[in-house]
Structures are given as C-alpha cells and as structure tokens.
Scaffold this motif. Structure first.
Motif, short mmCIF file in Angstrom:
data_model
loop_
_atom_site.label_atom_id
_atom_site.label_comp_id
_atom_site.label_asym_id
_atom_site.label_seq_id
_atom_site.Cartn_x
_atom_site.Cartn_y
_atom_site.Cartn_z
N GLU A 1 6.11 13.16 -5.32
CA GLU A 1 4.81 13.85 -4.85
C GLU A 1 4.75 15.27 -5.30
OE1 GLU A 1 2.21 14.26 -0.91
OE2 GLU A 1 3.87 12.87 -1.05
N SER B 1 3.88 15.62 -8.98
CA SER B 1 2.60 15.24 -9.75
C SER B 1 1.51 16.10 -8.95
CB SER B 1 2.38 13.82 -9.15
OG SER B 1 2.60 13.53 -8.08
N HIS C 1 -1.83 18.21 -8.16
CA HIS C 1 -3.21 17.76 -7.56
C HIS C 1 -4.17 18.24 -8.40
CE1 HIS C 1 -1.22 17.11 -3.63
NE2 HIS C 1 -0.75 18.43 -3.80
N ASN C 2 -4.03 19.09 -9.36
CA ASN C 2 -4.93 19.72 -10.29
C ASN C 2 -4.52 18.99 -11.69
OD1 ASN C 2 -2.52 21.04 -10.79
ND2 ASN C 2 -3.78 23.18 -10.93
N ARG D 1 -3.86 12.01 -11.85
CA ARG D 1 -4.58 12.22 -10.47
C ARG D 1 -4.48 11.07 -9.59
NH1 ARG D 1 -8.36 14.79 -13.81
NH2 ARG D 1 -9.95 13.27 -13.50
N MET D 2 -4.53 9.98 -10.29
CA MET D 2 -4.55 8.50 -9.64
C MET D 2 -2.95 8.27 -9.03
SD MET D 2 -7.00 5.99 -11.44
CE MET D 2 -6.80 4.52 -10.55
N ALA E 1 -0.73 10.82 -8.36
CA ALA E 1 -0.59 11.44 -7.39
C ALA E 1 -1.19 11.09 -5.91
CB ALA E 1 -1.07 13.09 -7.88
N GLN E 2 -2.59 10.93 -6.13
CA GLN E 2 -3.08 10.09 -5.10
C GLN E 2 -2.38 8.96 -4.27
OE1 GLN E 2 -6.97 8.84 -5.48
NE2 GLN E 2 -7.70 8.50 -3.28
N THR E 3 -2.10 8.02 -5.10
CA THR E 3 -1.23 6.90 -4.79
C THR E 3 0.12 7.26 -4.18
OG1 THR E 3 -2.44 5.61 -6.47
CG2 THR E 3 -0.13 4.84 -5.49
N ARG F 1 0.76 10.12 -2.66
CA ARG F 1 0.68 10.60 -1.42
C ARG F 1 0.33 9.39 -0.28
NH1 ARG F 1 -2.03 14.24 -4.51
NH2 ARG F 1 -4.18 13.29 -4.22
N ARG F 2 -0.46 8.44 -0.53
CA ARG F 2 -0.67 7.50 0.24
C ARG F 2 0.63 6.51 0.65
NH1 ARG F 2 -4.81 4.35 -2.73
NH2 ARG F 2 -4.64 2.96 -1.25
#
Length: 73
Positions: free
Chosen positions: A31, A34, A36-37, A44-45, A47-49, A51-52
């Motif tokens: 995390e 990866s 955020h920008n 980006r996907m 990084a978001q995944t 985090r989740r």
C-alpha cells in the motif's frame, strides 16, 4: 490454562494470527509503494484495492487476536 483438550486449536489459532500479521505487513508495504497519485488507471485501481483489502484484513485480524487472547496459558 483454559484449553485442555484443545491444544491443537490453540496452536492453529496462534499460527493464524501470526500469518495474518505477516500478511498485514506485506499489505502495508504494498500500500505504501502504490501511490495515490499514480499515473495509470491500473496503478490507481491497484492502490485502491490494496487499501480496501487492508481494511478488511485488519477487521479479521482483530477478530483473530481476540480469539487468540481467549486462550489463557
């Protein structure tokens, strides 16, 4: 000791919490790597995944730790 006859369960729960701790460290590393920008949609996907997944794993890890703590030596 409150788990006479459940020694294997105690061992398995301890192994589970240790493995989950290792997984959390790996997820935290991934995390943080990866950004955020990130420039691409895939980054980006990802990084978001990550985090989740990390949030969900943290909830499960907390439950496992509570279970682990119920065994008294």
């Amino acid at each position: 000791m409150n788990y006479q006859g459940l020694e294997q369960l105690r061992t398995d729960v301890a192994a589970l919490t240790n493995a989950m701790c290792d997984m959390r460290m790996l997820l935290n590393r991934l995390e943080s790597q990866s950004g955020h920008n990130a420039t691409t949609l895939a980054e980006r996907m990802a990084a978001q995944t990550l985090r989740r997944i990390n949030v969900l794993l943290l909830d499960a890890y907390r439950e496992a730790l509570i279970l682990d703590e119920t065994f008294q030596d």
